[in-house]
Write a protein that holds these residues in place. Structure first.
Motif, PDB file in Angstrom:
ATOM      1  N   LEU A 184     -45.528  36.070  22.631  1.00  0.00           N
ATOM      2  CA  LEU A 184     -45.615  36.649  23.971  1.00  0.00           C
ATOM      3  C   LEU A 184     -44.347  37.412  24.347  1.00  0.00           C
ATOM      4  CD1 LEU A 184     -47.305  33.668  25.860  1.00  0.00           C
ATOM      5  CD2 LEU A 184     -48.342  35.889  25.378  1.00  0.00           C
ATOM      6  N   ALA A 225     -48.691  41.989  25.245  1.00  0.00           N
ATOM      7  CA  ALA A 225     -48.662  40.754  26.018  1.00  0.00           C
ATOM      8  C   ALA A 225     -47.847  40.914  27.299  1.00  0.00           C
ATOM      9  CB  ALA A 225     -48.088  39.617  25.170  1.00  0.00           C
ATOM     10  N   LYS A 226     -46.726  41.607  27.211  1.00  0.00           N
ATOM     11  CA  LYS A 226     -45.884  41.804  28.390  1.00  0.00           C
ATOM     12  C   LYS A 226     -46.626  42.594  29.466  1.00  0.00           C
ATOM     13  CE  LYS A 226     -41.384  41.628  26.055  1.00  0.00           C
ATOM     14  NZ  LYS A 226     -40.154  42.381  25.709  1.00  0.00           N
ATOM     15  N   MET A 233     -49.451  40.404  30.871  1.00  0.00           N
ATOM     16  CA  MET A 233     -48.889  39.314  31.686  1.00  0.00           C
ATOM     17  C   MET A 233     -48.476  39.806  33.070  1.00  0.00           C
ATOM     18  SD  MET A 233     -46.495  36.673  29.531  1.00  0.00           S
ATOM     19  CE  MET A 233     -45.857  36.061  31.081  1.00  0.00           C
ATOM     20  N   ARG A 234     -47.780  40.931  33.116  1.00  0.00           N
ATOM     21  CA  ARG A 234     -47.344  41.461  34.410  1.00  0.00           C
ATOM     22  C   ARG A 234     -48.551  41.775  35.303  1.00  0.00           C
ATOM     23  NH1 ARG A 234     -43.328  39.336  33.767  1.00  0.00           N
ATOM     24  NH2 ARG A 234     -41.254  40.192  33.320  1.00  0.00           N
ATOM     25  N   GLN A 293     -50.060  38.439  36.430  1.00  0.00           N
ATOM     26  CA  GLN A 293     -49.180  37.764  37.389  1.00  0.00           C
ATOM     27  C   GLN A 293     -49.376  38.308  38.794  1.00  0.00           C
ATOM     28  OE1 GLN A 293     -45.436  38.493  35.442  1.00  0.00           O
ATOM     29  NE2 GLN A 293     -45.369  36.483  34.458  1.00  0.00           N
ATOM     30  N   ASN A 345     -40.509  35.658  32.934  1.00  0.00           N
ATOM     31  CA  ASN A 345     -40.692  35.789  31.491  1.00  0.00           C
ATOM     32  C   ASN A 345     -40.819  34.408  30.868  1.00  0.00           C
ATOM     33  OD1 ASN A 345     -40.464  38.636  31.493  1.00  0.00           O
ATOM     34  ND2 ASN A 345     -38.233  38.471  31.568  1.00  0.00           N
ATOM     35  N   GLN A 405     -47.185  29.905  33.664  1.00  0.00           N
ATOM     36  CA  GLN A 405     -47.735  31.205  33.310  1.00  0.00           C
ATOM     37  C   GLN A 405     -49.020  31.117  32.472  1.00  0.00           C
ATOM     38  OE1 GLN A 405     -46.597  34.052  34.537  1.00  0.00           O
ATOM     39  NE2 GLN A 405     -44.975  32.928  35.618  1.00  0.00           N
ATOM     40  N   ALA A 422     -51.969  33.377  33.321  1.00  0.00           N
ATOM     41  CA  ALA A 422     -51.740  34.799  33.037  1.00  0.00           C
ATOM     42  C   ALA A 422     -51.937  35.125  31.565  1.00  0.00           C
ATOM     43  CB  ALA A 422     -50.334  35.199  33.470  1.00  0.00           C
ATOM     44  N   ASN A 423     -51.945  34.111  30.706  1.00  0.00           N
ATOM     45  CA  ASN A 423     -52.065  34.343  29.268  1.00  0.00           C
ATOM     46  C   ASN A 423     -53.466  34.069  28.740  1.00  0.00           C
ATOM     47  OD1 ASN A 423     -49.292  35.001  28.910  1.00  0.00           O
ATOM     48  ND2 ASN A 423     -48.776  32.837  29.059  1.00  0.00           N
TER      49      ASN A 423
END
Length: 298
Positions: free
Chosen positions: A162, A168-169, A172-173, A176, A185, A207, A210-211
């Motif tokens: 991740l 993934a970044k 994730m954002r 979120q 992070n 998190q 979010a994943n």
């Protein structure tokens, strides 16, 4: 840019190599004069290794002045010889003599390293073992449980992926913001700092929603990444629930400006009750409790 951030800041110039040593000399004399008024003092000693594998010894003095607890870092000295106890003792003695407090120190706090034991015994100083280091060593015992090591490895693999994956970044954002989660992070643990394992698992739980996005499944499968199961998630929740008290205990005794020695026995009493195995515990939580308290009760 520096002027925009702080107009009052004057960056070092070509004169810094003469101004800084002169400033240090003045401050050192001020410390010596202040310590001259002190009748008793305690020190903390810590040996550590830099990223470049250079060895250092730091000595900090703690004392009371005008009713207030104070502390000064006396020196961080490079140790180029062996880290043997007698060598460390000689370095500590030299620093104490330099600041003229070698006859005033009544106790020293250090970690559980054997060379520190030898050094402080040679200096005839009462040693107060670092309680935080003791908690850290007990927490690290969980790495010796194979089931927990395998679970940690799966979790670490996902966290590393991740952190490295640009897809993934981005996902994730987006998730979120959609789920109103903190835009944090992921955290990767460091073996020698048990708190980082706790923080990694805690952040993973925070998190986790979010994943779960389906857009991450194919890249994970492409990279042959083993997906985490509901059982792994349950273990993460159990881990945080059990280890949270140990994490908070570390913070309770990590205070600079108030004495903490009196908190050790109450904390140990609370930890003993918290880590007592009960019939409701799973094999995972039972193994955690036994391993941590098995070390602490010594």
């Amino acid at each position: 840019m520096t002027a925009a951030l702080n107009p009052r800041y004057q960056p070092p110039s070509r004169d810094a190599h003469t101004l800084i040593p002169a400033w240090y000399s003045v401050e050192k004399q001020n410390v010596i004069q202040e310590l001259a008024q002190v009748s008793k003092a305690a020190i903390t000693c810590d040996g550590w290794t830099s990223v470049a594998q250079d060895h250092y010894l730091t000595v900090t003095v703690h004392y009371i002045s005008h009713g207030h607890i104070k502390q000064k870092v006396l020196n961080t000295k490079a140790v180029y010889e062996s880290q043997a106890g007698l060598v460390v003792a000689d370095k500590i003695q030299g620093i104490l003599e330099e600041f003229q407090i070698n006859t005033k120190v009544v106790a020293a706090t250090a970690d559980n390293a054997s060379n520190m034991d030898v050094a402080l015994k040679n200096l005839k100083l009462l040693k107060m073992g670092c309680f935080i280091h003791t908690l850290n060593l007990a927490a690290q015992k969980i790495y010796s449980i194979s089931a927990i090591t395998m679970w940690c490895a799966r979790l670490q693999a996902v966290v590393v992926w991740l952190k490295r994956s640009t897809v993934a970044k981005t996902v994730m954002r987006e998730m979120q913001r959609l789920l109103d989660l903190p835009e944090h992070n992921m955290i990767l643990d460091v073996r020698t700092r048990w708190n980082s394992l706790f923080l990694m698992v805690e952040r993973f739980l925070e998190q986790y929603p979010a994943n779960l996005d389906q857009r991450l499944r194919k890249p994970m499968e492409k990279d042959r990444l083993e997906r985490l199961t509901d059982d792994d998630f349950q273990k993460a929740e159990d881990f945080v629930k059990i280890m949270n008290l140990l994490y908070n205990s570390t913070h309770c005794v990590s205070i600079e400006r108030s004495p903490t020695c009196g908190q050790i026995l109450p904390i140990l009493t609370k930890l003993e009750a918290h880590f007592r195995v009960s019939e409701e515990d799973t094999m995972f939580t039972s193994a955690l409790k036994k391993k941590v308290w098995g070390d602490l009760e010594k």
